[in-house]
Design a protein around this motif. Structure first.
Motif, mmCIF file in Angstrom:
data_model
loop_
_atom_site.group_PDB
_atom_site.id
_atom_site.type_symbol
_atom_site.label_atom_id
_atom_site.label_comp_id
_atom_site.label_asym_id
_atom_site.label_seq_id
_atom_site.Cartn_x
_atom_site.Cartn_y
_atom_site.Cartn_z
ATOM 1 N N GLY A 132 10.202 0.855 -7.982
ATOM 2 C CA GLY A 132 10.620 0.094 -6.797
ATOM 3 C C GLY A 132 9.525 -0.862 -6.333
ATOM 4 O O GLY A 132 9.786 -2.036 -6.049
ATOM 5 N N GLU A 361 10.738 9.937 -0.128
ATOM 6 C CA GLU A 361 10.933 8.567 -0.629
ATOM 7 C C GLU A 361 9.633 7.782 -0.523
ATOM 8 O O GLU A 361 9.531 6.872 0.290
ATOM 9 N N SER A 363 7.117 5.011 -0.895
ATOM 10 C CA SER A 363 7.339 3.613 -1.293
ATOM 11 C C SER A 363 6.035 2.831 -1.405
ATOM 12 O O SER A 363 5.950 1.897 -2.199
#
Ligand SMILES: NC(=O)c1ccc[n+]([C@@H]2O[C@H](COP(=O)([O-])OP(=O)(O)OC[C@H]3O[C@@H](n4cnc5c(N)ncnc54)[C@H](OP(=O)(O)O)[C@@H]3O)[C@@H](O)[C@H]2O)c1
Length: 388
Positions: A132, A361, A363
């Motif tokens: 990502g 999550e 990031s």
């Protein structure tokens, strides 16, 4: 045409050495400006003599001192550790070849892309742990990634700008590794020597073990999701023992386009360095299909190769699972190579680590590296106390 400046990370490894072979054959087109290695100072010195880079980096300060005292050319700047890798990735070069092994390739990749470089990309673990983050950098027009892994080079050529809606699936091929025809119970007990005997490719030790467990193909599934922006449901794996079809794309109209070629990494290396140009090969790497004779395909056996199932699971679940999969795998493979665990323990370690994991999550780079380090610590501690 102006020579393009290249830095090679992991220059003493399998990808690094083959990249330097290609660069030696195309001295009119490329100039080597940076080399980064781990601890093989002997080979690095030979590479420095041949390629005369401006910057070099090694694993730690001691090795940097050793290198400094050996080199007669005092104009070469010598660096070490993460700082060296990041400096070489952002230095005055146009292309960074990332041939590092494992997630240590992440920070230099970010550094190269942030400085607008082309990254010729072999280091799949980086895309697994931080897909990502890397996609966001690319979306902000920061640099470009050209695959160097043979399967992804194949897809890059076959996909040819097609939209996702036009693609039915991509087919990643795998040789099946040394244990393709072995019985499940025998695979569990395979020795290091047996696991390191790859039937078709000669590669570094970590990827060779990953090929024997089929985790390599699992990592490549996640790598393909990032590179080609496809959902996991559109990525299938076929076992193809001849390793001549490097991968294929099946389109919604029923056409399948595959890429074929010799099993030699200098082909994808050359593609990645020259893309979008094609240049005549200076090596005899043409693939004689008549002597290959037949091309076979089979479905993978998920019971014999549970690592592939675990990788599909991590790819489907997303979130922090790919980071956990990769960290547990890197530690387990390292322990197997040190003969501290059995071959059959590798999937068990990864599976129990994923089962115990509470997904998050992450990031940012800090969140990713923190989770990666925590999982590595946990896996090592559990293995030491035999709680695999
Ligand atoms: N080999 C292949 O044919 C192939 C094909 C497709 C994709 N890939 C991918 O390419 C990557 C590299 O694979 P490989 O087979 O080339 O691995 P490898 O032969 O083990 O080479 C790894 C390289 O990383 C260097 N390195 C290790 N620790 C380091 C550190 N702390 N700092 C700086 N450099 C360090 C090593 O240096 P020293 O040796 O000097 O310690 C070596 O140059 C992997 O992600 C693999 O999955 C490889």
């Amino acid at each position: 045409m102006k020579k393009r400046k290249v830095s090679v990370l992991g220059s003493t490894g399998s990808i690094g050495r083959q990249t330097l072979d290609v660069l030696s054959a195309f001295k009119e087109d490329f100039e080597v400006v940076g080399l980064a290695a781990g601890s093989n100072v002997q080979l690095l010195i030979e590479q420095i003599k041949e390629h005369k880079p401006r910057f070099v980096s090694v694993k730690d300060t001691e090795l940097a001192q050793e290198l400094k005292s050996t080199l007669s050319d005092h104009s070469i700047e010598i660096f070490c550790n993460d700082v060296g890798l990041e400096f070489i990735s952002s230095s005055a070069c146009d292309i960074v070849v990332n041939g590092l092994v494992g997630s240590m390739g992440l920070k230099p990749t970010i550094s190269a892309l942030s400085h607008g470089k082309r990254v010729a990309f072999a280091n799949k673990e980086t895309l697994v742990v931080a897909g990502g983050l890397i996609k966001n950098l690319l979306k902000r027009n920061k640099g470009e990634i050209i695959p160097l892994d043979s399967e992804h080079v194949a897809i890059h050529q076959c996909i040819s700008g097609a939209r996702e809606s036009e693609i039915k699936r991509i087919i990643l091929t795998a040789s099946g590794g040394p244990f393709r025809t072995w019985k499940e119970q025998d695979i569990q007990k395979a020795t290091k020597e047996e696991a390191l005997k790859h039937p078709t490719w000669v590669m570094g030790p970590k990827i060779t073990i990953d090929s024997a467990t089929l985790m390599n193909k699992g990592l490549e599934i996640i790598e393909a999701m990032v590179l080609f922006e496809l959902p996991v449901g559109k990525i299938d794996v076929f076992i193809h023992p001849q390793s001549i079809v490097h991968s294929a794309v099946e389109f919604v109209d029923g056409n399948i386009i595959a890429q074929l070629g010799a099993t030699d990494m200098r082909l994808p290396v050359q593609y990645s360095l020259f893309y979008p140009q094609r240049r005549e090969l200076p090596f005899n790497l043409f693939c004689d299909l008549l002597s290959v004779g037949k091309l076979e395909f089979e479905a993978p056996d998920f019971n014999k190769f549970p690592c592939l199932k675990l990788a599909y699971h991590a790819a489907k679940e997303g979130k922090s699972y790919p980071i956990v999969l990769n960290a547990a795998n890197e530690i387990a493979v390292d322990m197997f190579l040190k003969e501290e665990i059995k071959f059959g323990d590798i999937p068990k370690i990864i599976s129990s680590t994923m089962e115990n994991h509470k997904p998050s999550e992450p990031s940012s780079l800090d969140e990713i590296t923190e989770l990666d380090a925590r999982i590595r610590r946990e896996v090592s501690e559990r293995a030491k106390t035999s709680k695999i």
